[in-house]
Each structure stands twice: as structure tokens, then as C-alpha cells.
Motif scaffolding. Structure first.
Motif, PDB file in Angstrom:
ATOM      1  N   LYS A  54      -5.765 -10.507 -39.569  1.00  0.00           N
ATOM      2  CA  LYS A  54      -6.987  -9.736 -39.813  1.00  0.00           C
ATOM      3  C   LYS A  54      -8.140 -10.175 -38.910  1.00  0.00           C
ATOM      4  O   LYS A  54      -9.044  -9.392 -38.615  1.00  0.00           O
ATOM      5  CB  LYS A  54      -7.397  -9.839 -41.283  1.00  0.00           C
ATOM      6  N   GLY A  55      -8.136 -11.425 -38.503  1.00  0.00           N
ATOM      7  CA  GLY A  55      -9.188 -11.880 -37.607  1.00  0.00           C
ATOM      8  C   GLY A  55      -9.184 -11.108 -36.297  1.00  0.00           C
ATOM      9  O   GLY A  55     -10.226 -10.696 -35.778  1.00  0.00           O
ATOM     10  N   TRP A  56      -7.946 -10.894 -35.760  1.00  0.00           N
ATOM     11  CA  TRP A  56      -7.845 -10.138 -34.513  1.00  0.00           C
ATOM     12  C   TRP A  56      -8.178  -8.664 -34.732  1.00  0.00           C
ATOM     13  O   TRP A  56      -8.781  -8.020 -33.870  1.00  0.00           O
ATOM     14  CB  TRP A  56      -6.437 -10.271 -33.937  1.00  0.00           C
ATOM     15  N   VAL A  57      -7.768  -8.125 -35.885  1.00  0.00           N
ATOM     16  CA  VAL A  57      -8.092  -6.720 -36.179  1.00  0.00           C
ATOM     17  C   VAL A  57      -9.603  -6.526 -36.251  1.00  0.00           C
ATOM     18  O   VAL A  57     -10.160  -5.568 -35.691  1.00  0.00           O
ATOM     19  CB  VAL A  57      -7.427  -6.280 -37.492  1.00  0.00           C
ATOM     20  N   ARG A  58     -10.274  -7.462 -36.916  1.00  0.00           N
ATOM     21  CA  ARG A  58     -11.729  -7.368 -37.020  1.00  0.00           C
ATOM     22  C   ARG A  58     -12.388  -7.492 -35.642  1.00  0.00           C
ATOM     23  O   ARG A  58     -13.374  -6.814 -35.351  1.00  0.00           O
ATOM     24  CB  ARG A  58     -12.258  -8.444 -37.951  1.00  0.00           C
ATOM     25  N   LEU A  59     -11.836  -8.355 -34.809  1.00  0.00           N
ATOM     26  CA  LEU A  59     -12.391  -8.524 -33.465  1.00  0.00           C
ATOM     27  C   LEU A  59     -12.230  -7.239 -32.648  1.00  0.00           C
ATOM     28  O   LEU A  59     -13.144  -6.846 -31.911  1.00  0.00           O
ATOM     29  CB  LEU A  59     -11.714  -9.687 -32.760  1.00  0.00           C
ATOM     30  N   VAL A  60     -11.068  -6.593 -32.776  1.00  0.00           N
ATOM     31  CA  VAL A  60     -10.862  -5.338 -32.048  1.00  0.00           C
ATOM     32  C   VAL A  60     -11.850  -4.274 -32.518  1.00  0.00           C
ATOM     33  O   VAL A  60     -12.451  -3.556 -31.711  1.00  0.00           O
ATOM     34  CB  VAL A  60      -9.409  -4.851 -32.230  1.00  0.00           C
ATOM     35  N   LEU A  61     -12.037  -4.181 -33.837  1.00  0.00           N
ATOM     36  CA  LEU A  61     -12.984  -3.203 -34.374  1.00  0.00           C
ATOM     37  C   LEU A  61     -14.417  -3.510 -33.921  1.00  0.00           C
ATOM     38  O   LEU A  61     -15.175  -2.609 -33.568  1.00  0.00           O
ATOM     39  CB  LEU A  61     -12.911  -3.184 -35.896  1.00  0.00           C
ATOM     40  N   PHE A  62     -14.784  -4.805 -33.939  1.00  0.00           N
ATOM     41  CA  PHE A  62     -16.128  -5.186 -33.494  1.00  0.00           C
ATOM     42  C   PHE A  62     -16.316  -4.860 -32.006  1.00  0.00           C
ATOM     43  O   PHE A  62     -17.384  -4.383 -31.599  1.00  0.00           O
ATOM     44  CB  PHE A  62     -16.362  -6.672 -33.740  1.00  0.00           C
ATOM     45  N   GLU A 319     -15.064  -2.789 -40.173  1.00  0.00           N
ATOM     46  CA  GLU A 319     -14.818  -4.195 -39.850  1.00  0.00           C
ATOM     47  C   GLU A 319     -15.258  -5.114 -40.986  1.00  0.00           C
ATOM     48  O   GLU A 319     -14.565  -6.090 -41.334  1.00  0.00           O
ATOM     49  CB  GLU A 319     -15.554  -4.539 -38.548  1.00  0.00           C
ATOM     50  N   MET A 320     -16.373  -4.815 -41.628  1.00  0.00           N
ATOM     51  CA  MET A 320     -16.848  -5.648 -42.733  1.00  0.00           C
ATOM     52  C   MET A 320     -15.999  -5.471 -43.988  1.00  0.00           C
ATOM     53  O   MET A 320     -15.804  -6.414 -44.760  1.00  0.00           O
ATOM     54  CB  MET A 320     -18.322  -5.314 -43.032  1.00  0.00           C
ATOM     55  N   LEU A 321     -15.478  -4.253 -44.200  1.00  0.00           N
ATOM     56  CA  LEU A 321     -14.681  -3.996 -45.402  1.00  0.00           C
ATOM     57  C   LEU A 321     -13.299  -4.625 -45.327  1.00  0.00           C
ATOM     58  O   LEU A 321     -12.677  -4.892 -46.368  1.00  0.00           O
ATOM     59  CB  LEU A 321     -14.538  -2.475 -45.614  1.00  0.00           C
ATOM     60  N   ILE A 322     -12.788  -4.863 -44.151  1.00  0.00           N
ATOM     61  CA  ILE A 322     -11.449  -5.443 -44.015  1.00  0.00           C
ATOM     62  C   ILE A 322     -11.402  -6.850 -44.582  1.00  0.00           C
ATOM     63  O   ILE A 322     -10.437  -7.247 -45.256  1.00  0.00           O
ATOM     64  CB  ILE A 322     -11.016  -5.434 -42.524  1.00  0.00           C
ATOM     65  N   GLY A 323     -12.445  -7.623 -44.358  1.00  0.00           N
ATOM     66  CA  GLY A 323     -12.473  -8.992 -44.871  1.00  0.00           C
ATOM     67  C   GLY A 323     -11.552  -9.926 -44.095  1.00  0.00           C
ATOM     68  O   GLY A 323     -10.975  -9.556 -43.071  1.00  0.00           O
ATOM     69  N   ARG A 324     -11.366 -11.150 -44.646  1.00  0.00           N
ATOM     70  CA  ARG A 324     -10.545 -12.153 -43.965  1.00  0.00           C
ATOM     71  C   ARG A 324      -9.266 -12.502 -44.737  1.00  0.00           C
ATOM     72  O   ARG A 324      -8.405 -13.205 -44.236  1.00  0.00           O
ATOM     73  CB  ARG A 324     -11.351 -13.441 -43.766  1.00  0.00           C
ATOM     74  N   ARG A 325      -9.161 -12.012 -45.989  1.00  0.00           N
ATOM     75  CA  ARG A 325      -8.027 -12.401 -46.833  1.00  0.00           C
ATOM     76  C   ARG A 325      -6.943 -11.334 -46.815  1.00  0.00           C
ATOM     77  O   ARG A 325      -7.201 -10.170 -46.506  1.00  0.00           O
ATOM     78  CB  ARG A 325      -8.493 -12.629 -48.271  1.00  0.00           C
TER      79      ARG A 325
END
Length: 332
Positions: A54-62, A319-325
């Protein structure tokens, strides 16, 4: 075709690769610290809810959000298309004398510069009227065709000097005839010629030219520049002299200018004050019957930045709704 009004902001896109490099470094440092705690697999078992992907997914979205945000900052625009616009007003042709006698300094800094300043202020008072500019000395030519683009009119005006016309003299009649030929075909009633000169006409019959203009429904106004007492003409660091070595003195010929204005159905004004005598002439123009004048103009570019900002906002929210967990519910 899309263009960018603030294209320098596009350089911020170069930060996107740095986001991934920086995140990769942070992940490597985090893994190194976790290995200090003990067995790597055991540490992972102690953190079952932490998601590695999820960290990489959030980075791609950001990064995608950053891309759209930067493109929005660069103000993408679409257009422009040519449109025909109809206005109501008059057509005003100004004939400006640029002979050497206009360098006389009975106005500050000289006659020509004061006349140019007055014309510039005239354009500030015009609204839907068209303005054109003819310059003349021993001959004449159109410096600016009739237009509603007052900014361009000022730009052309700034470039005028006594060297703009190579043939010296003062041919007022030819200047009036040039103005007559320069009116647009769609204008028939509200047409005005304003002649700004010291009136020392040596070349042609300006009165006959004004009479011809009046017969076509064109009003001819004259503005006299200078003093009747006479003024020497600065020339190449000294004063202009004739063939006999005598200093040339230029005098305002009010009688000729009054006759031109009378035959042209207009009025004569002696240039005084900051407005240079143009204000009463503008008041007369306002009383003329306004005509419908059509002109082709470029429509302004359509701004598109708001769509890119909206896309950036949507991606940031996701990106914020995805979270880290990891997701707690598993379907399979």
C-alpha cells in the motif's frame, strides 16, 4: 492545440522521480532497522496489519495527483478561434505631422512628443470607436489601419519620429486624402479626420482636400500646434538653418487650419493644456450617430486548469482513504 500560460511550473514535474527514489531509500532504511530487532520473519508476524504494497500504491496516487496539480499550475489553455464582433461607434483617422518643424520646443519636450502623448490619452477615452493613424511630412502613409486594438495603436505611436517619413515638407492635403482612402467600407456616416500640425502647408491644396472629405460625409478637424510668434527648430545639436545660413523659424498658420476645418465641416482647436485640444473634438464625436462596426477578433483561450486541479484533489482523497494497513475483510 493546448498551450501553457505559465509553462515554467512544468519544471516541478522533475520532482516525481525524486519521490520514488526518496521513498525507496526510506523503505530500505526501515527494513534495516527492523532487522536489528531480530529475525525478519518474526518481526513481520508481530505486525500482521502492516501492508508492504500500500505504501507504493499511495506513492503512485500522490505522484499522479502531483502531476495534475503541476499541470494545473501551468494553466493549460485551449483555443483560440476567430470571431466576428459587432460594436457601435465612429471611425477616427488621425493625421499627424512629423516634419522637422514639429521638433520646435514651444511645447515640452517638443511639439511632436506632446502630440503623441495627447493621442495616447485620446485612445484611453475611446470605447467602441475605431482609430487609425496616418503620418505625413512631404508625403504621407498609413502607420496604423483603423482598428479597435488601442494597445497596438499606442505601440505604433511610440515608434513615430521625424525620420518616419523620409521626404520633408508639409503636405496636409495628401494626408487628408490618405485618411479618406483608409476608412473601412462598412463606415458611411460617423467618420472623422483629425489633423494635428503646425499648419505650414507648402505642398498642395489642403482646403480642396477637406472640401472633398466633407462632400463624402467626413468631418475634418484641425489642431494647431505651436505659437504664432515663431520658434526655431533644433537640428543635430544646433538650430536648423536655410541655404543662406539663416535660422529657420516655424510659425503656426492658424488661418489655413481654420479654413481647412471650415471647409471640412469640423472645427479648429489651438493645442493647449494637457489634453492638447482633443477633448472638445471627442465631445463632438460622441454626438455623431454611432454606426454598427464589425471586426474579427481572436477569442480568448479557454482555461482548463480547474479540471486538472479537480483530478489532483480526487487522487489525494483516494490516497488518504487507502491508509497503510491491510484490509481486515478477506473475500478469498
Amino acid at each position: 492545440m493546448m498551450i501553457f500560460a505559465q509553462h515554467r511550473f512544468l519544471l516541478l514535474l522533475l520532482l516525481i522521480p525524486l519521490f520514488f527514489i526518496g521513498y525507496a531509500i526510506l523503505r530500505a532504511e526501515r527494513n534495516r532497522r527492523l532487522r536489528r530487532l531480530g529475525d525478519e520473519n518474526l518481526v513481520k508476524e508481530l505486525m500482521p496489519s502492516w501492508s508492504r504494497s500500500k505504501g507504493w500504491v499511495r506513492l503512485v496516487l500522490f505522484s499522479m495527483a502531483w502531476f495534475f496539480f503541476v499541470v494545473g499550475l501551468a494553466r493549460p489553455q485551449l483555443g483560440a478561434k476567430l470571431e466576428e464582433r459587432t460594436t457601435r461607434g465612429a471611425e477616427v483617422m488621425i493625421a499627424l505631422d512629423v516634419s522637422n518643424s514639429m521638433l520646435a520646443e514651444d511645447y515640452s519636450p517638443n511639439r511632436l512628443e506632446r502630440a503623441k502623448l495627447a493621442i495616447s490619452r485620446l485612445t484611453d477615452r475611446l470605447r467602441d470607436d475605431r482609430i487609425g493613424l496616418v503620418i505625413f511630412a512631404g508625403t504621407s502613409f498609413v502607420q496604423l489601419p483603423v482598428t479597435t486594438d488601442y494597445i497596438s495603436a499606442k505601440m505604433f505611436l511610440n515608434n513615430i519620429s521625424t525620420s518616419s517619413v523620409p521626404v520633408q515638407g508639409t503636405a496636409i492635403g495628401e494626408a487628408i486624402n490618405t485618411c479618406i482612402r483608409s476608412f473601412s467600407a462598412q463606415s458611411e456616416k460617423s467618420r472623422v479626420i483629425i489633423v494635428i500640425t503646425d499648419g505650414e502647408n507648402h505642398e498642395d491644396d489642403a482646403v480642396a482636400a477637406a472640401r472633398d472629405a466633407a462632400s463624402m460625409g467626413i468631418k475634418v478637424y484641425t489642431i494647431g500646434v505651436g505659437s504664432t510668434g515663431g520658434q526655431p527648430i533644433p537640428f543635430e545639436g544646433g538650430l536648423l538653418k536655410d541655404r543662406n545660413g539663416d535660422i529657420v523659424v516655424t510659425r503656426l498658420d492658424e488661418a489655413t487650419l481654420r479654413e481647412i476645418a471650415r471647409e471640412g465641416g469640423g472645427a479648429y482647436v489651438h493645442a493647449t493644456g494637457e489634453e492638447f485640444g482633443l477633448n472638445p473634438i471627442i465631445d463632438d464625436i460622441r454626438r455623431l450617430e454611432a454606426e454598427e462596426l464589425s471586426s474579427q477578433v481572436f477569442e480568448a483561450y479557454d482555461e482548463q486548469y480547474m479540471y486538472f486541479f479537480a483530478a489532483a484533489l480526487v487522487l489525494l482523497v483516494i490516497e488518504m482513504l487507502i491508509g497503510r494497513r491491510k484490509a481486515r475483510r478477506q473475500f478469498f
